[in-house]
Design a protein around this motif. Structure first.
Motif, short mmCIF file in Angstrom:
data_model
loop_
_atom_site.label_atom_id
_atom_site.label_comp_id
_atom_site.label_asym_id
_atom_site.label_seq_id
_atom_site.Cartn_x
_atom_site.Cartn_y
_atom_site.Cartn_z
N LEU A 6 0.83 -1.20 0.00
CA LEU A 6 0.00 0.00 0.00
C LEU A 6 0.87 1.25 0.00
O LEU A 6 1.95 1.28 0.59
CB LEU A 6 -0.89 -0.02 1.24
N HIS A 7 0.41 2.29 -0.67
CA HIS A 7 1.12 3.57 -0.66
C HIS A 7 1.27 4.08 0.78
O HIS A 7 0.32 4.01 1.57
CB HIS A 7 0.33 4.62 -1.46
N GLY A 8 2.44 4.62 1.09
CA GLY A 8 2.63 5.19 2.42
C GLY A 8 1.65 6.30 2.73
O GLY A 8 1.12 6.39 3.84
N LEU A 9 1.36 7.14 1.73
CA LEU A 9 0.43 8.24 1.97
C LEU A 9 -1.01 7.75 2.10
O LEU A 9 -1.85 8.45 2.67
CB LEU A 9 0.54 9.29 0.87
N ARG A 26 6.07 9.09 11.58
CA ARG A 26 7.12 8.37 10.84
C ARG A 26 6.55 7.11 10.22
O ARG A 26 5.72 6.42 10.83
CB ARG A 26 8.27 7.98 11.78
N PHE A 27 7.02 6.77 9.03
CA PHE A 27 6.69 5.50 8.41
C PHE A 27 7.67 4.45 8.94
O PHE A 27 8.89 4.63 8.83
CB PHE A 27 6.79 5.59 6.89
N THR A 28 7.15 3.38 9.50
CA THR A 28 8.01 2.40 10.16
C THR A 28 7.87 0.99 9.60
O THR A 28 8.72 0.14 9.89
CB THR A 28 7.74 2.38 11.67
N ALA A 29 6.83 0.70 8.84
CA ALA A 29 6.67 -0.62 8.23
C ALA A 29 5.67 -0.51 7.08
O ALA A 29 4.84 0.40 7.05
CB ALA A 29 6.20 -1.65 9.26
N PHE A 30 5.74 -1.46 6.17
CA PHE A 30 4.83 -1.46 5.02
C PHE A 30 3.51 -2.13 5.38
O PHE A 30 3.38 -2.82 6.40
CB PHE A 30 5.48 -2.17 3.83
N VAL A 31 2.51 -1.92 4.52
CA VAL A 31 1.18 -2.51 4.68
C VAL A 31 0.82 -3.21 3.38
O VAL A 31 1.03 -2.68 2.29
CB VAL A 31 0.13 -1.42 4.99
N TYR A 32 0.27 -4.42 3.50
CA TYR A 32 -0.29 -5.10 2.33
C TYR A 32 -1.77 -4.76 2.23
O TYR A 32 -2.50 -4.83 3.23
CB TYR A 32 -0.14 -6.61 2.46
N PRO A 33 -2.25 -4.39 1.04
CA PRO A 33 -3.68 -4.18 0.87
C PRO A 33 -4.46 -5.41 1.32
O PRO A 33 -4.10 -6.54 1.00
CB PRO A 33 -3.83 -3.94 -0.64
N GLY A 34 -5.52 -5.17 2.06
CA GLY A 34 -6.31 -6.25 2.62
C GLY A 34 -6.09 -6.44 4.11
O GLY A 34 -6.89 -7.09 4.78
N GLU A 35 -5.00 -5.86 4.64
CA GLU A 35 -4.74 -5.95 6.07
C GLU A 35 -5.58 -4.91 6.82
O GLU A 35 -6.07 -3.95 6.24
CB GLU A 35 -3.25 -5.76 6.36
N THR A 36 -5.71 -5.12 8.12
CA THR A 36 -6.50 -4.21 8.96
C THR A 36 -5.56 -3.32 9.77
O THR A 36 -4.60 -3.81 10.38
CB THR A 36 -7.40 -5.00 9.93
#
Length: 287
Positions: free
Chosen positions: A212-215, A243-253
Protein backbone atom coordinates in the motif's frame (compact mmCIF):
# COMPACT_ATOMS: atom_id res chain seq x y z
CA UNK A 1 29.18 11.80 -8.14
CA UNK A 2 28.17 13.19 -4.70
CA UNK A 3 25.25 15.57 -4.44
CA UNK A 4 25.99 19.29 -4.30
CA UNK A 5 24.62 20.72 -1.04
CA UNK A 6 23.97 24.27 -2.28
CA UNK A 7 22.49 23.10 -5.56
CA UNK A 8 20.06 20.70 -3.90
CA UNK A 9 19.08 23.15 -1.15
CA UNK A 10 18.18 25.71 -3.82
CA UNK A 11 16.78 23.30 -6.41
CA UNK A 12 13.83 24.94 -8.16
CA UNK A 13 10.81 22.63 -8.04
CA UNK A 14 8.19 24.13 -10.37
CA UNK A 15 4.94 25.31 -8.79
CA UNK A 16 1.89 23.19 -9.62
CA UNK A 17 -1.51 24.69 -10.40
CA UNK A 18 -4.43 22.29 -10.00
CA UNK A 19 -8.18 22.56 -10.32
CA UNK A 20 -10.12 19.90 -8.47
CA UNK A 21 -13.73 19.29 -7.54
CA UNK A 22 -16.29 16.93 -6.08
CA UNK A 23 -15.06 13.86 -7.98
CA UNK A 24 -11.45 14.16 -6.77
CA UNK A 25 -12.58 14.87 -3.20
CA UNK A 26 -14.97 11.90 -3.12
CA UNK A 27 -12.38 9.57 -4.63
CA UNK A 28 -9.81 10.53 -2.01
CA UNK A 29 -12.29 10.01 0.82
CA UNK A 30 -13.20 6.56 -0.47
CA UNK A 31 -9.53 5.56 -0.79
CA UNK A 32 -8.87 6.33 2.89
CA UNK A 33 -11.80 4.35 4.22
CA UNK A 34 -14.66 6.84 4.20
CA UNK A 35 -18.00 5.20 3.49
CA UNK A 36 -17.13 1.74 4.78
CA UNK A 37 -20.17 2.23 6.98
CA UNK A 38 -22.62 3.69 4.43
CA UNK A 39 -25.09 4.50 7.23
CA UNK A 40 -22.66 6.69 9.16
CA UNK A 41 -23.92 10.19 8.36
CA UNK A 42 -20.66 11.70 9.66
CA UNK A 43 -18.62 10.05 6.89
CA UNK A 44 -20.93 10.69 3.94
CA UNK A 45 -20.04 14.39 3.43
CA UNK A 46 -16.46 13.37 2.59
CA UNK A 47 -17.48 11.11 -0.30
CA UNK A 48 -20.02 13.40 -1.99
CA UNK A 49 -23.04 11.42 -0.81
CA UNK A 50 -25.00 14.34 0.69
CA UNK A 51 -26.33 17.05 -1.60
CA UNK A 52 -26.51 19.57 1.26
CA UNK A 53 -23.15 18.85 2.87
CA UNK A 54 -19.90 18.37 0.94
CA UNK A 55 -16.48 18.49 2.57
CA UNK A 56 -12.88 17.64 1.73
CA UNK A 57 -11.06 15.18 3.95
CA UNK A 58 -8.09 17.15 5.40
CA UNK A 59 -5.39 14.68 4.33
CA UNK A 60 -6.25 15.32 0.67
CA UNK A 61 -3.66 18.10 0.87
CA UNK A 62 -0.96 15.44 0.52
CA UNK A 63 -2.01 14.82 -3.08
CA UNK A 64 -3.04 18.35 -4.12
CA UNK A 65 -0.45 20.15 -6.23
CA UNK A 66 1.78 17.08 -6.17
CA UNK A 67 5.15 17.97 -7.78
CA UNK A 68 5.81 14.47 -9.10
CA UNK A 69 9.01 12.51 -8.56
CA UNK A 70 11.27 15.53 -8.84
CA UNK A 71 14.14 13.69 -7.10
CA UNK A 72 14.34 11.56 -10.23
CA UNK A 73 15.72 14.58 -12.10
CA UNK A 74 19.44 13.85 -12.69
CA UNK A 75 20.24 17.49 -11.91
CA UNK A 76 19.45 16.85 -8.22
CA UNK A 77 22.43 14.49 -8.02
CA UNK A 78 20.37 12.06 -5.94
CA UNK A 79 20.55 8.28 -6.37
CA UNK A 80 16.84 8.07 -7.18
CA UNK A 81 16.49 4.29 -6.85
CA UNK A 82 17.56 4.45 -3.19
CA UNK A 83 15.16 7.05 -1.81
CA UNK A 84 12.72 6.14 0.98
CA UNK A 85 9.83 8.22 2.33
CA UNK A 86 10.61 8.47 6.04
CA UNK A 87 8.24 11.00 7.62
CA UNK A 88 5.16 13.02 6.70
CA UNK A 89 3.25 15.87 8.27
CA UNK A 90 0.42 18.25 7.43
CA UNK A 91 -0.94 21.46 8.93
CA UNK A 92 -4.39 22.68 7.90
CA UNK A 93 -4.65 26.48 8.17
CA UNK A 94 -8.12 26.79 6.60
CA UNK A 95 -10.73 24.12 5.90
CA UNK A 96 -10.00 22.70 2.46
CA UNK A 97 -12.66 23.71 -0.09
CA UNK A 98 -14.67 20.96 -1.78
CA UNK A 99 -13.71 22.50 -5.11
CA UNK A 100 -11.03 25.05 -5.94
CA UNK A 101 -8.03 25.97 -8.01
CA UNK A 102 -4.86 25.85 -5.94
CA UNK A 103 -1.19 26.58 -6.46
CA UNK A 104 1.34 24.46 -4.60
CA UNK A 105 5.04 25.22 -4.26
CA UNK A 106 7.46 22.61 -2.93
CA UNK A 107 10.94 23.48 -1.65
CA UNK A 108 13.82 21.82 0.15
CA UNK A 109 14.10 23.05 3.75
CA UNK A 110 17.02 21.00 5.06
CA UNK A 111 19.70 18.48 4.14
CA UNK A 112 21.63 16.37 6.65
CA UNK A 113 24.68 14.27 5.78
CA UNK A 114 24.75 11.13 7.95
CA UNK A 115 28.14 10.08 6.56
CA UNK A 116 29.56 7.77 3.94
CA UNK A 117 27.56 4.56 3.74
CA UNK A 118 24.89 5.95 6.08
CA UNK A 119 22.87 8.06 3.68
CA UNK A 120 21.39 11.54 4.03
CA UNK A 121 18.13 13.15 5.15
CA UNK A 122 16.28 15.60 2.93
CA UNK A 123 13.55 17.76 4.50
CA UNK A 124 10.97 19.52 2.33
CA UNK A 125 7.68 21.38 2.53
CA UNK A 126 4.79 22.12 0.18
CA UNK A 127 2.66 25.26 0.63
CA UNK A 128 -0.84 25.13 -0.86
CA UNK A 129 -2.67 28.38 -1.56
CA UNK A 130 -5.91 29.29 -3.32
CA UNK A 131 -4.94 30.48 -6.77
CA UNK A 132 -7.02 33.65 -6.94
CA UNK A 133 -7.07 34.90 -3.34
CA UNK A 134 -3.63 33.63 -2.34
CA UNK A 135 -5.10 32.35 0.94
CA UNK A 136 -2.74 29.83 2.54
CA UNK A 137 -4.76 26.63 3.01
CA UNK A 138 -2.23 24.05 4.13
CA UNK A 139 1.39 23.11 4.56
CA UNK A 140 2.71 19.60 3.95
CA UNK A 141 6.15 18.52 5.09
CA UNK A 142 8.20 15.39 4.81
CA UNK A 143 11.52 13.65 5.22
CA UNK A 144 13.12 11.56 2.50
CA UNK A 145 15.94 9.19 3.39
CA UNK A 146 18.57 9.29 0.64
CA UNK A 147 20.12 5.88 1.27
CA UNK A 148 22.78 6.19 -1.42
CA UNK A 149 23.95 9.76 -0.90
CA UNK A 150 25.79 10.06 2.41
CA UNK A 151 29.31 11.45 2.64
CA UNK A 152 28.93 14.52 0.42
CA UNK A 153 30.39 16.90 3.00
CA UNK A 154 27.17 18.51 4.19
CA UNK A 155 26.13 19.41 7.74
CA UNK A 156 25.37 16.60 10.19
CA UNK A 157 22.34 18.39 11.67
CA UNK A 158 19.98 19.55 12.87
CA UNK A 159 18.05 16.25 12.76
CA UNK A 160 14.31 16.34 13.42
CA UNK A 161 13.53 14.58 16.69
CA UNK A 162 10.77 11.98 16.80
CA UNK A 163 7.80 12.49 19.12
CA UNK A 164 7.90 10.12 22.11
CA UNK A 165 4.69 8.20 22.71
CA UNK A 166 3.27 7.78 26.22
CA UNK A 167 4.06 4.54 28.02
CA UNK A 168 0.43 4.15 29.12
CA UNK A 169 -2.23 2.24 27.22
CA UNK A 170 -3.86 4.27 24.44
CA UNK A 171 -7.12 6.01 25.31
CA UNK A 172 -8.82 5.23 21.99
CA UNK A 173 -8.58 2.58 19.27
CA UNK A 174 -9.92 2.94 15.72
CA UNK A 175 -9.81 -0.02 13.32
CA UNK A 176 -9.91 0.38 9.55
CA UNK A 177 -9.95 -2.66 7.26
CA UNK A 178 -8.19 -2.08 3.95
CA UNK A 179 -9.38 -3.71 0.75
CA UNK A 180 -7.28 -6.08 -1.40
CA UNK A 181 -7.58 -3.66 -4.33
CA UNK A 182 -7.08 -0.49 -2.26
CA UNK A 183 -3.72 0.41 -3.83
CA UNK A 184 -5.28 0.08 -7.29
CA UNK A 185 -7.79 2.73 -6.27
CA UNK A 186 -5.37 4.98 -4.40
CA UNK A 187 -2.97 5.19 -7.39
CA UNK A 188 -5.43 7.65 -9.00
CA UNK A 189 -4.51 10.14 -6.26
CA UNK A 190 -1.38 11.09 -8.26
CA UNK A 191 0.80 8.09 -7.34
CA UNK A 192 1.16 5.47 -10.11
CA UNK A 193 4.36 3.93 -8.66
CA UNK A 194 4.37 0.33 -9.97
CA UNK A 195 5.61 -0.95 -6.59
CA UNK A 196 1.98 -0.59 -5.49
CA UNK A 197 0.43 -2.01 -8.67
CA UNK A 198 2.58 -4.56 -10.46
CA UNK A 199 3.29 -7.89 -8.69
CA UNK A 200 6.45 -8.33 -10.79
CA UNK A 201 7.90 -5.03 -9.57
CA UNK A 202 6.94 -5.79 -5.97
CA UNK A 203 8.65 -9.20 -6.17
CA UNK A 204 11.88 -7.64 -7.46
CA UNK A 205 11.75 -5.22 -4.53
CA UNK A 206 11.52 -8.10 -2.08
CA UNK A 207 7.78 -8.11 -1.34
CA UNK A 208 5.44 -11.03 -1.82
CA UNK A 209 2.90 -8.72 -3.47
CA UNK A 210 2.33 -4.98 -4.09
CA UNK A 211 2.30 -2.86 -0.94
CA UNK A 212 0.00 0.00 0.00
CA UNK A 213 1.12 3.57 -0.66
CA UNK A 214 2.63 5.19 2.42
CA UNK A 215 0.43 8.24 1.97
CA UNK A 216 -2.62 5.97 1.82
CA UNK A 217 -1.65 4.52 5.21
CA UNK A 218 -1.12 8.11 6.43
CA UNK A 219 -4.58 9.02 5.11
CA UNK A 220 -6.15 6.08 6.92
CA UNK A 221 -4.52 7.27 10.15
CA UNK A 222 -5.82 10.78 9.43
CA UNK A 223 -9.30 9.29 9.03
CA UNK A 224 -8.97 7.72 12.48
CA UNK A 225 -7.87 11.03 14.01
CA UNK A 226 -10.67 12.93 12.28
CA UNK A 227 -13.16 10.43 13.70
CA UNK A 228 -11.81 10.13 17.24
CA UNK A 229 -10.38 13.57 17.97
CA UNK A 230 -12.70 15.71 15.84
CA UNK A 231 -15.95 13.70 15.63
CA UNK A 232 -15.64 14.04 11.84
CA UNK A 233 -15.63 17.86 12.03
CA UNK A 234 -12.88 18.92 9.59
CA UNK A 235 -12.84 22.48 11.01
CA UNK A 236 -11.20 21.06 14.15
CA UNK A 237 -8.42 19.19 12.33
CA UNK A 238 -5.13 21.01 12.86
CA UNK A 239 -1.94 19.07 12.22
CA UNK A 240 -0.46 15.60 12.29
CA UNK A 241 3.12 14.34 12.00
CA UNK A 242 4.43 10.79 12.01
CA UNK A 243 7.12 8.37 10.84
CA UNK A 244 6.69 5.50 8.41
CA UNK A 245 8.01 2.40 10.16
CA UNK A 246 6.67 -0.62 8.23
CA UNK A 247 4.83 -1.46 5.02
CA UNK A 248 1.18 -2.51 4.68
CA UNK A 249 -0.29 -5.10 2.33
CA UNK A 250 -3.68 -4.18 0.87
CA UNK A 251 -6.31 -6.25 2.62
CA UNK A 252 -4.74 -5.95 6.07
CA UNK A 253 -6.50 -4.21 8.96
CA UNK A 254 -5.03 -1.05 10.48
CA UNK A 255 -5.55 -0.18 14.13
CA UNK A 256 -4.79 3.43 15.05
CA UNK A 257 -4.07 3.78 18.76
CA UNK A 258 -4.63 7.30 20.05
CA UNK A 259 -3.86 9.04 23.34
CA UNK A 260 -5.80 12.07 24.61
CA UNK A 261 -2.69 14.27 24.27
CA UNK A 262 -2.74 13.68 20.49
CA UNK A 263 -0.07 10.98 20.40
CA UNK A 264 -0.86 8.13 18.00
CA UNK A 265 0.49 5.14 16.11
CA UNK A 266 -0.98 2.79 13.52
CA UNK A 267 -0.55 -0.97 13.78
CA UNK A 268 -1.03 -3.74 11.20
CA UNK A 269 -3.17 -6.17 13.20
CA UNK A 270 -2.42 -9.31 11.18
CA UNK A 271 1.37 -9.01 11.54
CA UNK A 272 1.48 -6.91 14.72
CA UNK A 273 3.71 -4.37 12.99
CA UNK A 274 3.73 -0.63 13.65
CA UNK A 275 3.24 0.94 10.21
CA UNK A 276 3.12 4.55 11.43
CA UNK A 277 4.92 5.49 14.62
CA UNK A 278 5.81 8.49 16.81
CA UNK A 279 2.65 10.30 15.71
CA UNK A 280 1.43 13.59 17.10
CA UNK A 281 -1.93 15.25 16.29
CA UNK A 282 -3.06 18.75 17.26
CA UNK A 283 -6.46 20.38 17.05
CA UNK A 284 -6.61 23.52 14.92
CA UNK A 285 -5.63 26.53 16.94
CA UNK A 286 -3.89 24.48 19.62
CA UNK A 287 -0.44 25.61 20.70
Amino acid sequence: MPIDYDQLMNFDIPAVRQTYGAEEVARFGLTVGMGQDPLDMRQLPYIGALADDARAMPAIVNVLGHPGFWLGNPETGVDAVKVVHGEQGITIHRSIPNEATVVAKTRVTGLVDKGAGRGALLYYEKRICEAESGVHLATCRGTTFLRGDGGFGGPDGPVKQAHTLPETRPDHVFDTPTRPEQALYYRWNADPNPLHLDPRVAEKAGFERPILHGLCTFGLAAHALLAVMCDYDDSRFGSMDARFTAFVYPGETLRTEIWNDGSFRTRVIERDKIAIGNGLFKLRGAA
